[in-house]
Write a protein that holds these residues in place. Structure first.
Motif, PDB file in Angstrom:
ATOM      1  N   HIS A 111       0.821  -1.224   0.000  1.00 18.29           N
ATOM      2  CA  HIS A 111       0.000   0.000   0.000  1.00 18.29           C
ATOM      3  C   HIS A 111       0.848   1.264   0.000  1.00 18.29           C
ATOM      4  O   HIS A 111       0.333   2.359  -0.220  1.00 18.29           O
ATOM      5  CB  HIS A 111      -0.901   0.001   1.243  1.00 18.29           C
ATOM      6  CG  HIS A 111      -0.113   0.063   2.534  1.00 18.29           C
ATOM      7  ND1 HIS A 111       0.644  -0.990   2.983  1.00 18.29           N
ATOM      8  CD2 HIS A 111       0.061   1.056   3.438  1.00 18.29           C
ATOM      9  CE1 HIS A 111       1.235  -0.648   4.117  1.00 18.29           C
ATOM     10  NE2 HIS A 111       0.891   0.586   4.419  1.00 18.29           N
ATOM     11  N   LYS A 112       2.147   1.165   0.292  1.00 18.91           N
ATOM     12  CA  LYS A 112       2.942   2.366   0.580  1.00 18.91           C
ATOM     13  C   LYS A 112       3.051   3.367  -0.579  1.00 18.91           C
ATOM     14  O   LYS A 112       3.141   4.573  -0.329  1.00 18.91           O
ATOM     15  CB  LYS A 112       4.305   1.970   1.114  1.00 18.91           C
ATOM     16  CG  LYS A 112       4.176   1.343   2.515  1.00 18.91           C
ATOM     17  CD  LYS A 112       5.482   1.352   3.253  1.00 18.91           C
ATOM     18  CE  LYS A 112       5.319   0.948   4.706  1.00 18.91           C
ATOM     19  NZ  LYS A 112       5.146  -0.500   4.864  1.00 18.91           N
ATOM     20  N   GLN A 139      10.016  -1.917   2.510  1.00 15.29           N
ATOM     21  CA  GLN A 139       8.856  -1.610   1.658  1.00 15.29           C
ATOM     22  C   GLN A 139       8.683  -0.110   1.476  1.00 15.29           C
ATOM     23  O   GLN A 139       8.348   0.340   0.394  1.00 15.29           O
ATOM     24  CB  GLN A 139       7.548  -2.184   2.236  1.00 15.29           C
ATOM     25  CG  GLN A 139       7.431  -3.672   2.097  1.00 15.29           C
ATOM     26  CD  GLN A 139       7.561  -4.326   3.446  1.00 15.29           C
ATOM     27  OE1 GLN A 139       8.299  -3.857   4.295  1.00 15.29           O
ATOM     28  NE2 GLN A 139       6.847  -5.410   3.632  1.00 15.29           N
ATOM     29  N   SER A 229       4.644   6.305   7.481  1.00 20.42           N
ATOM     30  CA  SER A 229       3.497   5.893   8.301  1.00 20.42           C
ATOM     31  C   SER A 229       3.314   6.918   9.415  1.00 20.42           C
ATOM     32  O   SER A 229       3.929   7.986   9.374  1.00 20.42           O
ATOM     33  CB  SER A 229       3.772   4.500   8.870  1.00 20.42           C
ATOM     34  OG  SER A 229       2.619   4.014   9.528  1.00 20.42           O
ATOM     35  N   CYS A 262      -3.329  -4.940   9.909  1.00 21.76           N
ATOM     36  CA  CYS A 262      -2.110  -5.047  10.712  1.00 21.76           C
ATOM     37  C   CYS A 262      -1.588  -3.632  10.959  1.00 21.76           C
ATOM     38  O   CYS A 262      -1.826  -2.719  10.165  1.00 21.76           O
ATOM     39  CB  CYS A 262      -1.065  -5.912  10.017  1.00 21.76           C
ATOM     40  SG  CYS A 262      -0.420  -5.241   8.470  1.00 21.76           S
ATOM     41  N   THR A 263      -0.882  -3.470  12.085  1.00 19.88           N
ATOM     42  CA  THR A 263      -0.433  -2.119  12.439  1.00 19.88           C
ATOM     43  C   THR A 263       1.045  -2.089  12.793  1.00 19.88           C
ATOM     44  O   THR A 263       1.488  -2.739  13.732  1.00 19.88           O
ATOM     45  CB  THR A 263      -1.212  -1.567  13.651  1.00 19.88           C
ATOM     46  OG1 THR A 263      -1.290  -2.591  14.644  1.00 19.88           O
ATOM     47  CG2 THR A 263      -2.595  -1.118  13.262  1.00 19.88           C
ATOM     48  N   GLY A 265       2.947   1.387  11.999  1.00 19.29           N
ATOM     49  CA  GLY A 265       2.684   2.763  12.425  1.00 19.29           C
ATOM     50  C   GLY A 265       1.220   3.122  12.251  1.00 19.29           C
ATOM     51  O   GLY A 265       0.789   4.204  12.627  1.00 19.29           O
ATOM     52  N   SER A 267      -0.726   2.946   9.142  1.00 20.48           N
ATOM     53  CA  SER A 267      -1.229   3.609   7.934  1.00 20.48           C
ATOM     54  C   SER A 267      -2.152   2.746   7.071  1.00 20.48           C
ATOM     55  O   SER A 267      -3.173   3.228   6.585  1.00 20.48           O
ATOM     56  CB  SER A 267      -0.085   4.181   7.095  1.00 20.48           C
ATOM     57  OG  SER A 267       0.609   3.203   6.378  1.00 20.48           O
ATOM     58  N   ASN A 268      -1.823   1.454   6.877  1.00 22.13           N
ATOM     59  CA  ASN A 268      -2.761   0.664   6.058  1.00 22.13           C
ATOM     60  C   ASN A 268      -4.027   0.375   6.854  1.00 22.13           C
ATOM     61  O   ASN A 268      -5.134   0.369   6.310  1.00 22.13           O
ATOM     62  CB  ASN A 268      -2.088  -0.610   5.501  1.00 22.13           C
ATOM     63  CG  ASN A 268      -2.151  -1.805   6.426  1.00 22.13           C
ATOM     64  OD1 ASN A 268      -3.119  -2.559   6.404  1.00 22.13           O
ATOM     65  ND2 ASN A 268      -1.142  -2.000   7.262  1.00 22.13           N
ATOM     66  N   GLY A 337       8.258  -4.324   9.045  1.00 24.39           N
ATOM     67  CA  GLY A 337       7.412  -3.145   8.878  1.00 24.39           C
ATOM     68  C   GLY A 337       6.516  -2.875  10.071  1.00 24.39           C
ATOM     69  O   GLY A 337       5.856  -1.844  10.135  1.00 24.39           O
ATOM     70  N   ALA A 382       2.642 -10.659   2.583  1.00 23.60           N
ATOM     71  CA  ALA A 382       3.775 -10.072   3.296  1.00 23.60           C
ATOM     72  C   ALA A 382       3.700 -10.531   4.754  1.00 23.60           C
ATOM     73  O   ALA A 382       2.602 -10.697   5.288  1.00 23.60           O
ATOM     74  CB  ALA A 382       3.701  -8.550   3.228  1.00 23.60           C
ATOM     75  N   GLU A 384       3.972  -8.875   7.361  1.00 24.09           N
ATOM     76  CA  GLU A 384       3.146  -7.904   8.094  1.00 24.09           C
ATOM     77  C   GLU A 384       1.668  -8.277   7.952  1.00 24.09           C
ATOM     78  O   GLU A 384       0.917  -8.344   8.924  1.00 24.09           O
ATOM     79  CB  GLU A 384       3.367  -6.488   7.540  1.00 24.09           C
ATOM     80  CG  GLU A 384       4.726  -5.885   7.862  1.00 24.09           C
ATOM     81  CD  GLU A 384       5.854  -6.377   6.938  1.00 24.09           C
ATOM     82  OE1 GLU A 384       5.547  -7.100   5.951  1.00 24.09           O
ATOM     83  OE2 GLU A 384       7.028  -6.052   7.208  1.00 24.09           O
ATOM     84  N   SER A 385       1.268  -8.539   6.712  1.00 24.73           N
ATOM     85  CA  SER A 385      -0.150  -8.816   6.438  1.00 24.73           C
ATOM     86  C   SER A 385      -0.634 -10.094   7.129  1.00 24.73           C
ATOM     87  O   SER A 385      -1.829 -10.225   7.404  1.00 24.73           O
ATOM     88  CB  SER A 385      -0.380  -8.964   4.929  1.00 24.73           C
ATOM     89  OG  SER A 385       0.262  -7.945   4.204  1.00 24.73           O
ATOM     90  N   SER A 413      -2.111  -6.073   2.996  1.00 30.10           N
ATOM     91  CA  SER A 413      -1.374  -4.852   2.689  1.00 30.10           C
ATOM     92  C   SER A 413      -0.259  -5.038   1.667  1.00 30.10           C
ATOM     93  O   SER A 413       0.203  -4.063   1.078  1.00 30.10           O
ATOM     94  CB  SER A 413      -0.811  -4.251   3.986  1.00 30.10           C
ATOM     95  OG  SER A 413      -0.123  -5.243   4.736  1.00 30.10           O
ATOM     96  N   GLY A 414       0.177  -6.287   1.441  1.00 31.89           N
ATOM     97  CA  GLY A 414       1.221  -6.478   0.437  1.00 31.89           C
ATOM     98  C   GLY A 414       1.520  -7.943   0.191  1.00 31.89           C
ATOM     99  O   GLY A 414       1.051  -8.819   0.925  1.00 31.89           O
TER     100      GLY A 414
HETATM  101  C1  LIG Z   1       4.974  -1.077   6.004  1.00 29.03           C
HETATM  102  C2  LIG Z   1       4.007  -2.148   5.916  1.00 29.03           C
HETATM  103  C3  LIG Z   1       3.073  -2.385   6.950  1.00 29.03           C
HETATM  104  C4  LIG Z   1       3.065  -1.612   8.223  1.00 29.03           C
HETATM  105  O1  LIG Z   1       2.934  -0.231   8.124  1.00 29.03           O
HETATM  106  P1  LIG Z   1       1.587   0.533   8.453  1.00 29.03           P
HETATM  107  O2  LIG Z   1       1.933   1.950   8.353  1.00 29.03           O
HETATM  108  O3  LIG Z   1       1.186   0.134   9.850  1.00 29.03           O
HETATM  109  O4  LIG Z   1       0.602   0.110   7.445  1.00 29.03           O
HETATM  110  C5  LIG Z   1       2.147  -3.378   6.773  1.00 29.03           C
HETATM  111  N1  LIG Z   1       2.133  -4.139   5.658  1.00 29.03           N
HETATM  112  C6  LIG Z   1       3.016  -3.952   4.660  1.00 29.03           C
HETATM  113  C7  LIG Z   1       2.946  -4.830   3.459  1.00 29.03           C
HETATM  114  C8  LIG Z   1       3.966  -2.951   4.750  1.00 29.03           C
HETATM  115  O5  LIG Z   1       4.813  -2.752   3.754  1.00 29.03           O
END
Ligand SMILES: *Cc1c(COP(=O)(O)O)cnc(C)c1O
Length: 454
Positions: A111-112, A139, A229, A262-263, A265, A267-268, A337, A382, A384-385, A413-414
């Motif tokens: 999403h970045k 990312q 983020s 997922c968190t 910072g 943003s997604n 992330g 990802a 994170e996701s 998110s990715g």
């Molecule tokens: C950076 C990242 C996150 C975490 O960042 P947020 O600002 O919390 O969204 C989550 N998923 C992916 C794929 C990222 O690249």
């Protein structure tokens, strides 16, 4: 085809404005100046960002127009698809309806770029020649490198040292787009040199890398800082996620009972959930919103809500947020992330107002769920996701136990194509769940700035 699994909007249905949750919250806490303790004004932010972004950062306007050149670049992969996870539902044998909004189709795979492109646009318009930033897993660095290539702006990325060595492909992606990538802590900045003097083997953290990037932005008028983020304007730019999802649920003739993201910072998560929360706050349907964070970096479930710095050296404005303390260095984690000491002030505010719940999940459980998802839906998430997937599966299994068919939306998110090393560790049984060092956390919380409780 009897079963619809993909809800796709046309290019002309791309949102024309970003949505700002601050307009619908009763009293968002201001950023404070680190020297005076007074609320930050637009002029205070100009050493590191262009005036349009500074205004967005402090804005309480509900809708802010997306510039046409930004919409045109978004159109390469936006509106992003909303999928119904029918095969995952069957694999779980749940009556729940599970949907996911997939951001892995952007050129950088997450999403970045939604905010990287917007920030590069405003900086280019303001005549800025170079952007400096930090990155964890890479990312954000690769997304800003992409945006820098599109707008012909130089990009300098300070990459957390452990990730720099663990994830060589992200670094190569940045360099392919033309950015310069330096492992952090580095000897290039005062902030980096101070950390290295105290601990030559420091693995780095997002807080340290942020200090390095902010320092070079402050010291050079042609260089600005770009944050990936946490900041209000970043969450604003990500609001295309939730706005598109609302239109896609109308196509599906459905509406989520639960929204999960997922968190790191925030943003997604904020980008997906805030448009739904805004609708609720203006009298629309109630949604349960769950933020999924790593158990090894439990900002919302174990941090404190108070004013803290966004970076380790204390160069940024003070943000009122859930924080583990700006000096806390979380254990290394495959979802790099998500390894940040603080949380977006708007997410913290929503959590404090009970509009949002937080859940901390262990990374081995997340990979187990991520692989279950990949085998059912075909997309490798990802790391994170996988935190959002784990919580979504948990909720779907609760629905099964209770025999209720709720609608669940989560943010994918990715993709995880550059993270297969982490999958290898999981598949070969070598992945561990590192506990946080409770004493180090207590020490970091004790070091919060004096007006932390203001
Ligand atoms: C950076 C990242 C996150 C975490 O960042 P947020 O600002 O919390 O969204 C989550 N998923 C992916 C794929 C990222 O690249």
């Amino acid at each position: 085809m009897a079963e619809q699994v993909k809800y796709q909007l046309s290019e002309s249905e791309l949102p024309e404005t970003w949505y700002n949750l601050a307009a619908d919250l009763t009293d968002p806490s201001p950023m404070l100046h680190p020297g005076t303790g007074r609320p930050i004004e637009v002029a205070d932010l100009l050493p590191i960002m262009p005036v349009e972004l500074a205004r967005q950062e402090l804005s309480r306007e509900r809708e802010i127009e997306i510039p046409e050149p930004v919409r045109q670049l978004y159109a390469q992969w936006r509106p992003s698809p909303l999928f119904r996870a029918r095969r995952l539902e069957r694999a779980l044998d749940t009556p729940a309806r599970i949907y996911y909004k997939y951001e892995g189709g952007s050129p950088a795979g997450s999403h970045k770029p939604n905010t990287a492109i917007a920030q590069a646009y405003y900086n280019k318009e303001a005549g800025i020649e170079k952007l400096a930033t930090e990155t964890g897993a890479g990312q954000w660095g690769s997304s800003l490198a992409l945006a820098g290539a599109l707008f012909e702006i130089d990009v300098q990325v300070y990459m957390v040292k452990v990730s720099y060595h663990q994830k060589p492909y992200r670094k190569l992606l940045m360099e392919t787009y033309g950015a310069r990538c330096t492992p952090s802590p580095s000897k290039e900045t005062e902030a980096g040199r101070a950390v290295l003097a105290a601990d030559p083997d420091c693995p780095g953290s997002l807080g340290i890398a942020t200090s390095e990037a902010v320092e070079i932005a402050v010291n050079d008028p042609a260089t600005n800082y770009a944050g990936g983020s946490v900041l209000n304007h970043v969450l604003l730019h990500q609001s295309v996620l939730g706005q598109e999802a609302i239109s896609q649920f109308a196509l599906a003739d459905d509406y989520p009972d639960i929204v999960i993201g997922c968190t790191g910072g925030g943003s997604n998560f904020g980008g997906l959930a805030f448009p739904f929360l805004g609708a609720q706050l203006r009298g629309g349907r109630r949604v349960r919103v769950i933020a999924a964070e790593p158990a090894a970096c439990p900002t919302m479930t174990q941090g404190r809500l108070g004013y803290d710095f966004g970076d380790t050296a204390g160069l940024t404005p003070l943000l009122k947020m859930h924080t583990l303390g700006h000096s806390f260095v979380p254990p290394s984690l495959h979802a790099g992330g998500l390894r940040y000491h603080g949380m977006a002030p708007l997410v913290s505010e929503a959590l404090a107002a009970n509009l949002v719940e937080a859940a901390a999940v262990a990374q081995t459980k997340c990979f187990e769920s991520g692989i279950r998802f990949a085998r059912a839906e075909g997309i490798i998430p990802a790391p994170e996701s996988t935190h959002a997937i784990e919580v979504a599966i948990r909720e779907a299994l609760r629905c099964k136990e209770n025999g209720v068919g709720e609608t669940i939306l989560f943010g994918l998110s990715g993709h995880g194509h550059f993270d297969l090393g982490a999958y290898e560790r999981y598949l070969s049984g070598q992945m561990r769940d590192d506990a946080i060092d409770q004493e180090a956390l207590n020490a970091a919380l004790a070091e919060l700035p004096a007006f932390a409780d203001a």
